[in-house]
Motif scaffolding. Structure first.
Motif, PDB file in Angstrom:
ATOM      1  N   GLU A 199     -73.682 -23.306 -36.509  1.00 27.03           N
ATOM      2  CA  GLU A 199     -72.414 -23.252 -35.790  1.00 27.03           C
ATOM      3  C   GLU A 199     -72.558 -23.237 -34.273  1.00 27.03           C
ATOM      4  O   GLU A 199     -71.587 -22.953 -33.563  1.00 27.03           O
ATOM      5  N   SER A 200     -73.753 -23.497 -33.765  1.00 28.20           N
ATOM      6  CA  SER A 200     -74.027 -23.470 -32.318  1.00 28.20           C
ATOM      7  C   SER A 200     -73.720 -22.104 -31.713  1.00 28.20           C
ATOM      8  O   SER A 200     -73.367 -22.003 -30.537  1.00 28.20           O
ATOM      9  N   TYR A 201     -73.820 -21.052 -32.515  1.00 30.84           N
ATOM     10  CA  TYR A 201     -73.591 -19.696 -32.022  1.00 30.84           C
ATOM     11  C   TYR A 201     -74.790 -19.207 -31.220  1.00 30.84           C
ATOM     12  O   TYR A 201     -75.952 -19.471 -31.569  1.00 30.84           O
ATOM     13  N   ASP A 202     -74.511 -18.448 -30.172  1.00 24.11           N
ATOM     14  CA  ASP A 202     -75.537 -17.657 -29.496  1.00 24.11           C
ATOM     15  C   ASP A 202     -75.560 -16.305 -30.199  1.00 24.11           C
ATOM     16  O   ASP A 202     -74.686 -15.453 -29.969  1.00 24.11           O
ATOM     17  N   LEU A 203     -76.541 -16.101 -31.060  1.00 25.20           N
ATOM     18  CA  LEU A 203     -76.610 -14.885 -31.862  1.00 25.20           C
ATOM     19  C   LEU A 203     -77.005 -13.665 -31.035  1.00 25.20           C
ATOM     20  O   LEU A 203     -77.010 -12.550 -31.552  1.00 25.20           O
ATOM     21  N   ALA A 204     -77.331 -13.883 -29.764  1.00 19.79           N
ATOM     22  CA  ALA A 204     -77.623 -12.770 -28.858  1.00 19.79           C
ATOM     23  C   ALA A 204     -76.445 -12.456 -27.951  1.00 19.79           C
ATOM     24  O   ALA A 204     -76.547 -11.609 -27.068  1.00 19.79           O
ATOM     25  N   ALA A 205     -75.321 -13.110 -28.169  1.00 20.00           N
ATOM     26  CA  ALA A 205     -74.140 -12.875 -27.340  1.00 20.00           C
ATOM     27  C   ALA A 205     -73.536 -11.505 -27.630  1.00 20.00           C
ATOM     28  O   ALA A 205     -73.807 -10.890 -28.668  1.00 20.00           O
ATOM     29  N   ASP A 206     -72.692 -11.050 -26.727  1.00 18.80           N
ATOM     30  CA  ASP A 206     -72.019  -9.769 -26.932  1.00 18.80           C
ATOM     31  C   ASP A 206     -70.964  -9.872 -28.018  1.00 18.80           C
ATOM     32  O   ASP A 206     -70.711  -8.901 -28.750  1.00 18.80           O
ATOM     33  N   GLU A 207     -70.323 -11.042 -28.114  1.00 16.88           N
ATOM     34  CA  GLU A 207     -69.264 -11.232 -29.098  1.00 16.88           C
ATOM     35  C   GLU A 207     -69.338 -12.635 -29.691  1.00 16.88           C
ATOM     36  O   GLU A 207     -69.719 -13.589 -29.010  1.00 16.88           O
ATOM     37  N   ILE A 208     -68.964 -12.729 -30.950  1.00 17.99           N
ATOM     38  CA  ILE A 208     -68.826 -14.017 -31.629  1.00 17.99           C
ATOM     39  C   ILE A 208     -67.538 -13.967 -32.438  1.00 17.99           C
ATOM     40  O   ILE A 208     -67.232 -12.945 -33.064  1.00 17.99           O
ATOM     41  N   THR A 209     -66.784 -15.049 -32.433  1.00 13.28           N
ATOM     42  CA  THR A 209     -65.595 -15.131 -33.270  1.00 13.28           C
ATOM     43  C   THR A 209     -65.958 -15.801 -34.581  1.00 13.28           C
ATOM     44  O   THR A 209     -66.437 -16.938 -34.607  1.00 13.28           O
ATOM     45  N   ASP A 210     -65.765 -15.066 -35.677  1.00 16.23           N
ATOM     46  CA  ASP A 210     -66.039 -15.556 -37.033  1.00 16.23           C
ATOM     47  C   ASP A 210     -64.700 -15.924 -37.667  1.00 16.23           C
ATOM     48  O   ASP A 210     -63.921 -15.035 -38.021  1.00 16.23           O
ATOM     49  N   PRO A 211     -64.418 -17.215 -37.852  1.00 14.66           N
ATOM     50  CA  PRO A 211     -63.092 -17.621 -38.320  1.00 14.66           C
ATOM     51  C   PRO A 211     -62.948 -17.783 -39.822  1.00 14.66           C
ATOM     52  O   PRO A 211     -61.854 -18.080 -40.290  1.00 14.66           O
ATOM     53  N   SER A 240     -78.009 -30.204 -32.142  1.00 10.64           N
ATOM     54  CA  SER A 240     -76.691 -29.944 -31.568  1.00 10.64           C
ATOM     55  C   SER A 240     -75.971 -28.806 -32.257  1.00 10.64           C
ATOM     56  O   SER A 240     -75.212 -28.073 -31.634  1.00 10.64           O
ATOM     57  N   PHE A 241     -76.206 -28.623 -33.549  1.00  8.34           N
ATOM     58  CA  PHE A 241     -75.486 -27.627 -34.342  1.00  8.34           C
ATOM     59  C   PHE A 241     -76.201 -26.294 -34.442  1.00  8.34           C
ATOM     60  O   PHE A 241     -75.615 -25.292 -34.858  1.00  8.34           O
ATOM     61  N   SER A 242     -77.482 -26.228 -34.105  1.00  9.84           N
ATOM     62  CA  SER A 242     -78.297 -25.054 -34.427  1.00  9.84           C
ATOM     63  C   SER A 242     -77.853 -23.811 -33.675  1.00  9.84           C
ATOM     64  O   SER A 242     -77.633 -23.836 -32.456  1.00  9.84           O
ATOM     65  N   ASN A 243     -77.748 -22.687 -34.383  1.00 10.44           N
ATOM     66  CA  ASN A 243     -77.583 -21.396 -33.735  1.00 10.44           C
ATOM     67  C   ASN A 243     -78.836 -21.082 -32.931  1.00 10.44           C
ATOM     68  O   ASN A 243     -79.911 -21.644 -33.166  1.00 10.44           O
ATOM     69  N   ASP A 290     -74.912 -34.191 -25.930  1.00  8.35           N
ATOM     70  CA  ASP A 290     -74.094 -35.379 -26.154  1.00  8.35           C
ATOM     71  C   ASP A 290     -73.893 -36.208 -24.891  1.00  8.35           C
ATOM     72  O   ASP A 290     -73.209 -37.236 -24.916  1.00  8.35           O
ATOM     73  N   GLY A 291     -74.487 -35.770 -23.763  1.00 10.18           N
ATOM     74  CA  GLY A 291     -74.461 -36.559 -22.545  1.00 10.18           C
ATOM     75  C   GLY A 291     -73.098 -36.720 -21.901  1.00 10.18           C
ATOM     76  O   GLY A 291     -72.856 -37.695 -21.182  1.00 10.18           O
ATOM     77  N   ASP A 292     -72.210 -35.738 -22.124  1.00 11.49           N
ATOM     78  CA  ASP A 292     -70.867 -35.863 -21.544  1.00 11.49           C
ATOM     79  C   ASP A 292     -70.737 -35.156 -20.205  1.00 11.49           C
ATOM     80  O   ASP A 292     -69.647 -35.042 -19.655  1.00 11.49           O
ATOM     81  N   GLY A 293     -71.851 -34.654 -19.691  1.00 10.85           N
ATOM     82  CA  GLY A 293     -71.824 -33.978 -18.398  1.00 10.85           C
ATOM     83  C   GLY A 293     -71.521 -32.498 -18.471  1.00 10.85           C
ATOM     84  O   GLY A 293     -71.492 -31.830 -17.442  1.00 10.85           O
ATOM     85  N   LYS A 294     -71.303 -31.974 -19.683  1.00 13.15           N
ATOM     86  CA  LYS A 294     -71.011 -30.556 -19.863  1.00 13.15           C
ATOM     87  C   LYS A 294     -72.168 -29.874 -20.594  1.00 13.15           C
ATOM     88  O   LYS A 294     -72.729 -30.433 -21.530  1.00 13.15           O
ATOM     89  N   VAL A 295     -72.513 -28.673 -20.143  1.00 15.73           N
ATOM     90  CA  VAL A 295     -73.572 -27.908 -20.792  1.00 15.73           C
ATOM     91  C   VAL A 295     -73.075 -27.416 -22.145  1.00 15.73           C
ATOM     92  O   VAL A 295     -72.027 -26.783 -22.244  1.00 15.73           O
ATOM     93  N   ASP A 296     -73.832 -27.717 -23.205  1.00 19.33           N
ATOM     94  CA  ASP A 296     -73.414 -27.369 -24.565  1.00 19.33           C
ATOM     95  C   ASP A 296     -73.934 -26.015 -25.029  1.00 19.33           C
ATOM     96  O   ASP A 296     -73.369 -25.419 -25.957  1.00 19.33           O
ATOM     97  N   ALA A 297     -74.987 -25.529 -24.435  1.00 25.14           N
ATOM     98  CA  ALA A 297     -75.545 -24.215 -24.766  1.00 25.14           C
ATOM     99  C   ALA A 297     -76.514 -23.833 -23.669  1.00 25.14           C
ATOM    100  O   ALA A 297     -77.085 -24.702 -22.998  1.00 25.14           O
ATOM    101  N   GLY A 301     -84.650 -18.417 -26.349  1.00 25.76           N
ATOM    102  CA  GLY A 301     -83.558 -18.370 -27.304  1.00 25.76           C
ATOM    103  C   GLY A 301     -83.345 -19.622 -28.119  1.00 25.76           C
ATOM    104  O   GLY A 301     -82.693 -19.582 -29.159  1.00 25.76           O
ATOM    105  N   PHE A 302     -83.852 -20.774 -27.669  1.00 21.69           N
ATOM    106  CA  PHE A 302     -83.722 -22.017 -28.428  1.00 21.69           C
ATOM    107  C   PHE A 302     -84.821 -22.173 -29.470  1.00 21.69           C
ATOM    108  O   PHE A 302     -84.560 -22.608 -30.597  1.00 21.69           O
ATOM    109  N   TYR A 303     -86.060 -21.854 -29.076  1.00 21.88           N
ATOM    110  CA  TYR A 303     -87.216 -22.204 -29.905  1.00 21.88           C
ATOM    111  C   TYR A 303     -88.073 -21.000 -30.300  1.00 21.88           C
ATOM    112  O   TYR A 303     -89.093 -21.182 -30.969  1.00 21.88           O
TER     113      TYR A 303
END
Length: 508
Positions: free
Chosen positions: A328-340, A382-385, A476-483, A493-495
């Motif tokens: 889900e591309s979650y940062d599992l070290a974040a302070d909060e995550i929304t689980d829907p 792209s999808f990896s937590n 995805d090369g759209d100019g925005k940081v994805d993680a 945190g990635f590897y």
């Protein structure tokens, strides 16, 4: 590429432009409500309102008489008990069962493992796979000692497994158990390495050892069979090659026909592995119905307690437990995550959770090797937590070919694996990364047969290829940081400790 949570660890199976590059229809972007509906499983009248529970007591002393009596008085029926870890599986139609039993002296925790009455109703058919055709398989030819489909497996050289196979294929004395949706042991790439004695059906929480009980039915997911082939598809001149094609692989089926991995089944799976000589367990799923189990909720705490006891028992008995980080591309070290989507067998809602207190199990349990996914270019999928201090290691799990294109002759950025019925096909996800690490762990165990789980894990991390943060990460090369990746080259945190290395596993 964020998406609703799949029940097991699979990411977008992305169709690509060639006939050989077929993909399975396991899409995290497809929710159960959007999928074609399957016929619900039949339920007995007695089970119409019953739920399954785990009751956790002091390990190693059996079920105390007063607890047995209290369970019965609260309307519960004991299905089985795992005395060595103090976990009791109970069915009850009493909605206050867990609350009542939690008040009993000697009960450490108790909670319902599901929201759907027994048996779980199907939430939808996940779709039939698109597979390599017979003509396409026949057209592939073995060359230079490779299996016919091995040239399509970019993931093997990505972890130097092809070079490792020149040294050894692994030991037949090592067994990797695939705790999953079942394994088709009749597949020609799996049959030579299948460990019948270590295989079982644990779906009800009680072992079913009937012959073939570990196999998926035609209506069930081929997920576990795909994983098994990634680990140990035989190097036999047929089909593909596994990461550790000389080791044994077992099937421990824990998923219902509807695709749920409930706590009682997962507990049964770990205990079975512990008591049947398994060296490595592969866990490419999260335990339903909660993506994150919050320990301040008494029901969810009981599930964490039960699976923790079982996974620790497996490690104590010699198994290295390897689990997928999630898609889900979650940062599992974040302070909060929304689980829907939790509970995924009831009425889900957006929950804001603290991932340090609300755990993805078994992924975030102590001692478990947590695996992130990389694509054909070696970047985080792209999808990896991800998450500093959570991810232990990375391995190929595939990605969209438009994001990470493999070098020829490979044509798909996804991962090739075995499918039931003697077929092969592609999938992607941290589900696919995890068996690569399980295979490397099996090669380490083959090289060091007396190594403890702690030593195998230590070697796994020490031998991994250090992989620096991808910064900026704009997949995805759209100019925005994805993680955002945090941490130095040797641990981030990635590897985690790096990308798994099969060659070092057999030479160091």
């Amino acid at each position: 590429m964020t998406a609703p949570h799949p029940r097991y660890r699979r990411a977008l199976a992305i169709p690509v432009g060639t006939a050989l590059a077929t993909a399975l229809a396991f899409l995290p972007n497809v929710s159960a409500s959007a999928a074609p509906q399957a016929a619900p499983q039949a339920a007995s009248a007695a089970d119409a309102t019953s739920l399954s529970y785990v009751v956790n007591v002091r390990p190693g002393h059996g079920v105390p008489r007063h607890v047995t009596k209290a369970i019965a008085e609260a309307g519960g029926t004991i299905v089985t008990s795992y005395d060595r870890i103090g976990v009791i599986v109970v069915h009850s139609a009493n909605p206050d069962f867990a609350k009542t039993v939690r008040a009993v002296r000697g009960v450490d925790s108790a909670g319902n493992t599901r929201n759907a009455p027994l048996p779980a109703q199907s939430t939808g058919d996940l779709g039939a796979p698109k597979v390599l055709s017979a003509a396409e398989v026949a057209a592939a030819e073995a060359a230079d000692g490779k299996d016919p489909l091995e040239p399509l497996q970019w993931d093997l050289p990505a972890i130097k497994a092809d070079k490792a196979h020149e040294k050894t294929l692994g030991s037949s004395k090592v067994t990797v158990a695939v705790i999953d949706t079942g394994v088709d042991d009749t597949h020609p790439d799996i049959a030579p390495n299948f460990d019948r004695a270590a295989s079982v059906n644990c779906v009800t929480g009680k072992p079913d050892t009937a012959d073939g009980a570990w196999r998926p039915s035609a209506a069930e997911s081929p997920h576990g069979t795909h994983v098994a082939g990634e680990i140990a598809a035989a190097k036999n001149g047929v089909g593909m090659t596994g990461v550790a094609p000389g080791v044994k692989v077992a099937g421990i089926k824990v998923s219902t026909t509807a695709g749920y991995f409930y706590t009682e089944a997962v507990v049964c799976g770990f205990v079975w592995a512990a008591e049947h000589g398994v060296d490595v367990t592969n866990n490419s799923y999260y335990t339903d119905p909660w993506y994150f189990n919050c320990k301040n909720d008494p029901d969810q705490k009981a599930l964490v307690d039960a699976v923790t006891r079982a996974s620790r028992y497996a490690e104590k008995k010699g198994a290295v437990n390897v689990a997928a980080a999630g898609n889900e591309s979650y940062d599992l070290a974040a302070d909060e995550i929304t689980d829907p989507v939790s509970p995924n067998d009831g009425t889900p809602s957006d929950r804001v959770v603290d991932p340090s207190e609300c755990l993805d199990i078994p992924t975030q349990l102590p001692g478990v090797v947590t695996v992130a996914s990389t694509g054909a270019k070696g970047l985080k999928s792209s999808f990896s937590n991800y998450g500093l201090g959570v991810i232990d290691i990375a391995a190929p799990g595939g990605d969209s070919t438009s994001y990470q294109t493999p070098a020829p002759p490979a044509t798909s950025g996804l991962i090739l694996g075995t499918l039931p019925g003697g077929k092969w096909g592609y999938m992607a996800g941290t589900s696919m990364a995890t068996p690569h690490v399980a295979g490397v762990a099996a090669l380490i165990k083959s090289t060091h047969p007396h190594a403890s789980p702690a030593l195998v894990k230590g070697l796994l991390y020490a031998e991994a290829d250090r992989t620096a943060c991808t910064d900026p990460y704009d997949i995805d090369g759209d100019g925005k940081v994805d993680a955002v990746c945090e941490g130095p080259r040797n641990y981030n945190g990635f590897y985690g400790w790096g990308t798994a290395d099969a060659l070092d596993a057999v030479t160091r």
